[in-house]
Design an enzyme around this catalytic site. Structure first.
Site, short mmCIF file in Angstrom:
data_model
loop_
_atom_site.label_atom_id
_atom_site.label_comp_id
_atom_site.label_asym_id
_atom_site.label_seq_id
_atom_site.Cartn_x
_atom_site.Cartn_y
_atom_site.Cartn_z
N ASP A 1 -5.80 -8.66 -8.61
CA ASP A 1 -6.04 -7.75 -9.73
C ASP A 1 -4.80 -7.10 -10.34
O ASP A 1 -4.49 -7.29 -11.52
CB ASP A 1 -7.04 -6.66 -9.31
CG ASP A 1 -6.74 -6.05 -7.94
OD1 ASP A 1 -5.68 -6.36 -7.36
OD2 ASP A 1 -7.57 -5.25 -7.45
N GLU B 1 -12.40 2.09 -10.25
CA GLU B 1 -12.11 1.19 -11.38
C GLU B 1 -13.01 1.43 -12.59
O GLU B 1 -12.54 1.39 -13.74
CB GLU B 1 -12.21 -0.27 -10.93
CG GLU B 1 -11.15 -0.71 -9.96
CD GLU B 1 -11.41 -0.25 -8.53
OE1 GLU B 1 -10.44 -0.21 -7.73
OE2 GLU B 1 -12.57 0.08 -8.22
N ARG C 1 0.97 4.03 -3.08
CA ARG C 1 0.41 5.32 -2.71
C ARG C 1 1.52 6.35 -2.43
O ARG C 1 1.57 7.40 -3.08
CB ARG C 1 -0.49 5.20 -1.47
CG ARG C 1 -1.68 4.25 -1.67
CD ARG C 1 -2.62 4.30 -0.48
NE ARG C 1 -3.55 3.17 -0.47
CZ ARG C 1 -4.81 3.22 -0.04
NH1 ARG C 1 -5.31 4.36 0.41
NH2 ARG C 1 -5.58 2.15 -0.04
N GLU D 1 0.82 -1.21 0.00
CA GLU D 1 0.00 0.00 0.00
C GLU D 1 0.85 1.26 0.00
O GLU D 1 0.53 2.25 -0.67
CB GLU D 1 -0.94 0.01 1.22
CG GLU D 1 -2.03 -1.05 1.19
CD GLU D 1 -3.12 -0.76 0.17
OE1 GLU D 1 -3.08 0.30 -0.48
OE2 GLU D 1 -4.02 -1.60 0.02
#
Length: 581
Positions: free
Chosen positions: A318, A479, A193, A189
Site C-alpha cells: 500500500d 484508512e 511511527r 514500523e
C-alpha cells in the site's frame, strides 16, 4: 580687477578658474578624495533631463519591488503560496454543518483522545501499548514507548498541551540505542511511527530535544541500509548496532521510509539520510516489473529483483504507492521521477485492478493481482481504503479530474463496509463476485486467487453489494477516516462529515472501554463484551482520532496545501521550492 584693490594700488587674483571644470556651471570638482555622496551628486548633475527621469523610474521600480517582497514575507510568505490549491476555502456550512456543530463533534473526538491518553498514562505510561480491557501494558515494539511517541503530534493538534508535555518529559530521557534484550526492531514500523512522530513533534513545538531524539532514532536504524544494493534489511538489533540479515523485504517496508529520512535531512542539514533512502526508489524504479507501474510485494535484497507475492494496494504494498505522490508533493513538485512513477502506477491500477460490484452500480473496489499480473482477486481490504484519499490528493495536485471521480466511488465503498454491518464498524476486508458468479469462498482460504463457483447471492449480498469473508475484525484502523477527511477537504461535500461522524459514533459505542478503545473481533456481532480483543494499536491515536478531528476542523487547519501526512498520519511541513538533494 577689483575696484577697491585697484584704488589702493594693489592687484587681485582673478576668481575665475584657470582650467574649465565642465560645460555646465556650478558642478563640484571631481578628485580622488571626493565622498561617495558627492560623486553621486556630480553624476546626477551631469545627466540631461531624460536620463534623470529614466534613472528615477528605475530606482522607484527597484525600491517598490524590494518593499513589496518584504511585505510579502511578513504577511504571506512565498514559501506558503499554494500551487495548485488543493483544499476548499475556509467556510461555514449551511444547516446542521455550522461552526458550532463542527466544534461539538471535534470536541467529542478530542474527549476520546483525552480518555485514551488518560488510560495509557495510568496503566501503561512509557510502555509500547495499553491493553485497554485488562488495564495492562505490553512492550511489543521493544520498549520504546511507541504509543506515547505516535500520539505526541495528535495531542498537540488537539491542543492537549499538558498531555503533550507529559509525553515530551518522558521521551527526552529514552535511550533509543537500547531495546528489550534479544528484541530486533522492525525498521519500517519504527521509521513511520517513532522517527516520524518525533520529527513532527519537533516541527510543532520547536523543542530541540525532540529533534535530537529523532536523529538518534534515525541513526540507530540506519544499519538496515548496509546491504550490497542499498535495499534495507527488515529488522535491526539496536542493542548491537547491526541489522539482522535477510534475503528479502516487502515492498512497503523498503519503500515507505523515504519521506521520513528526507525530513530528517532537511531538519538536520545532513543530506546523507535522504540520499541513502532515495537509492531504494531508484533501484525499484529500474527493476523489471510484470506490468508497467505495478510492483509485486517481495523484493530480493541482494539483486533488487521482484521474487514473489501478489500485486496489491493493500497489506505489504500500500504505502509504496502512497509515497510516490507524497514525495512529489513534499518536494514542492520539483522531482519529476515521483510524478512519473505515480501516474504510471495509477493508470495501470485503473486498467487492471478496479472493478465494480454486480449489485451496486456505485460501488467500485480495488482488487489484487498475482505475481504475473494476469490473475485477479476480488478481495477489497480495509487497508486499501487509503486509495481514494490518495487519488483525490493526486487529482488536484496533478490535474487529473477523472481520478477524483474514482476516489468518490471508492470512498462510497469504504463507507458502506461500515454502514452495512450490525455494529457500524468496518471489517478487515470484503469480497465480491464477478459477472460469471465466481469468486472467493468466504471460509478461510490460503490463496487469494483460488476463484471458484459461488452459490447464488443471498439477500444480504444483494443489498450490501458485497459479502463478508472469515476475518470480520475491526482493528481500529484509520484508512476510511483518512479518505473521508481528504474527500471533504477537497470537494466540500458535507456528506463526508456525516459519514465520518457515523463512524466515530460506532467506534465510541462498540469499542470504548474504561481505559481506552479496543479492537473488535467480529463486526457483525452485537455481543460487545465478548468481542473486545484487549488490543489498541498506536495508530488509533496517531491516525484514526487525528483524521476524525481534522474532518471537523476548519479546512485550513493543518491544511493539505501546507502539510503532507506520512503513512502514520504525521504531518510534515511541505518544503516549497524544495530542490531534490
Amino acid at each position: 580687477m577689483d575696484r577697491d584693490a585697484e584704488a589702493n594700488g594693489h592687484s587681485s587674483v582673478s576668481s575665475e578658474p584657470t582650467i574649465p571644470l565642465s560645460d555646465q556651471d556650478g558642478l563640484p570638482l571631481l578628485h580622488s578624495k571626493q565622498t561617495l555622496k558627492s560623486r553621486l551628486r556630480t553624476g546626477w548633475y551631469r545627466m540631461d533631463r531624460l536620463s534623470r527621469l529614466t534613472t528615477s523610474l528605475v530606482v522607484l521600480i527597484i525600491g517598490g519591488a524590494i518593499i513589496a517582497r518584504v511585505l510579502i514575507e511578513l504577511f504571506c510568505p512565498y514559501d506558503y503560496w499554494h500551487n495548485p490549491q488543493v483544499t476548499i476555502p475556509p467556510k461555514t456550512d449551511d444547516n446542521n454543518h455550522s461552526v458550532q456543530a463542527d466544534k461539538e463533534r471535534r470536541n467529542a473526538v478530542r474527549d476520546a483522545m483525552r480518555h485514551t491518553w488518560s488510560g495509557y498514562h495510568k496503566y501503561a505510561f512509557g510502555h509500547d501499548e495499553l491493553l485497554p480491557v485488562s488495564n495492562k501494558s505490553n512492550d511489543k515494539w521493544g520498549g520504546w514507548g511507541v504509543t506515547l511517541i505516535d500520539a505526541l503530534d495528535t495531542l498537540y493538534i488537539m491542543e492537549l498541551y499538558d498531555e503533550f508535555n507529559q509525553g515530551v518529559t518522558h521521551v527526552v530521557d529514552v535511550d533509543f540505542s537500547k531495546a528489550t534484550p534479544g528484541y530486533t526492531t522492525p525498521f519500517f514500523e519504527m521509521v513511520i511511527r517513532s522517527l516520524a512522530g518525533l520529527l513532527t513533534a519537533y516541527e510543532m513545538s520547536l523543542d530541540k530535544r525532540l529533534l535530537a531524539k529523532a536523529q538518534q532514532v534515525g541513526d540507530v536504524l540506519m544499519p538496515a541500509f548496509k546491504t550490497a544494493t542499498g535495499l534495507p534489511y527488515p529488522r535491526v538489533d539496536v542493542n548491537t548496532g547491526v541489522a539482522v540479515r535477510a534475503s528479502s523485504i516487502c515492498l512497503a517496508e523498503a519503500g515507505t521510509v523515504q519521506l521520513e529520512y528526507w525530513k530528517l535531512s532537511d531538519l538536520t542539514g545532513n543530506p546523507v539520510y535522504h540520499q541513502t533512502a532515495q537509492r531504494v526508489v531508484d533501484i525499484l524504479d529500474q527493476t523489471e516489473k510484470p506490468y508497467p507501474g505495478l510492483y509485486p510485494i517481495w523484493v530480493d535484497i541482494a539483486t533488487g529483483n521482484f521474487t514473489s507475492g501478489q500485486i496489491t494496494f493493500g497489506a505489504q504494498g500500500d504505502s509504496w504507492y502512497e509515497y510516490m505522490l507524497k514525495q512529489y508533493i513534499y518536494s514542492g513538485g520539483t522531482h519529476d521521477q515521483y510524478q512519473r512513477m505515480y501516474v504510471e502506477s495509477i493508470e495501470s491500477m485503473k486498467q487492471k485492478m478496479v472493478k465494480r460490484s454486480e449489485f451496486d452500480d456505485q460501488m467500485y473496489y480495488v482488487g489484487d493481482l498475482d505475481f504475473t499480473a494476469k490473475k485477479f482477486s476480488p478481495k477489497f481490504q480495509h487497508l486499501t481504503c487509503f486509495v481514494p484519499g490518495m487519488l483525490a490528493l493526486g487529482s488536484k495536485t496533478l490535474n487529473r479530474p477523472d481520478d477524483l471521480e474514482l476516489a468518490k466511488q471508492l470512498t462510497y465503498t469504504c463507507f458502506q463496509m461500515y454502514n452495512q454491518t450490525a455494529t457500524g464498524l468496518g471489517p478487515e476486508y470484503v469480497l465480491f463476485r464477478d459477472s460469471t458468479n465466481k469468486g472467493l469462498l468466504p471460509t478461510n482460504h490460503k490463496n487469494d486467487f483460488d476463484i471458484e463457483d459461488l452459490p447464488a447471492a443471498d439477500s444480504s449480498e444483494v443489498n450490501n453489494g458485497y459479502y463478508l469473508g472469515y476475518d470480520r475484525g475491526y482493528l481500529l484502523r484509520p484508512e476510511t477516516a483518512e479518505s473521508i477527511m481528504i474527500l471533504y477537504r477537497i470537494t466540500g461535500d458535507v456528506k463526508y462529515k456525516e459519514w465520518g461522524w457515523q463512524i466515530f459514533q460506532a467506534i465510541d459505542k462498540w469499542t470504548k472501554t474504561p481505559a481506552g478503545f479496543s479492537a473488535y473481533r467480529d463486526v457483525t456481532s452485537t455481543k460487545r463484551d465478548s468481542q473486545l480483543t484487549d488490543s489498541m494499536e498506536s495508530f488509533f491515536l496517531a491516525e484514526t482520532l487525528k483524521y476524525l478531528y481534522l474532518l471537523f476542523s476548519p479546512a485550513d487547519y493543518y491544511s493539505l496545501d501546507d502539510y503532507v501526512f506520512n503513512t502514520e498520519a504525521h504531518p510534515f511541513k511541505i518544503q516549497r521550492g524544495h530542490a531534490h538533494k
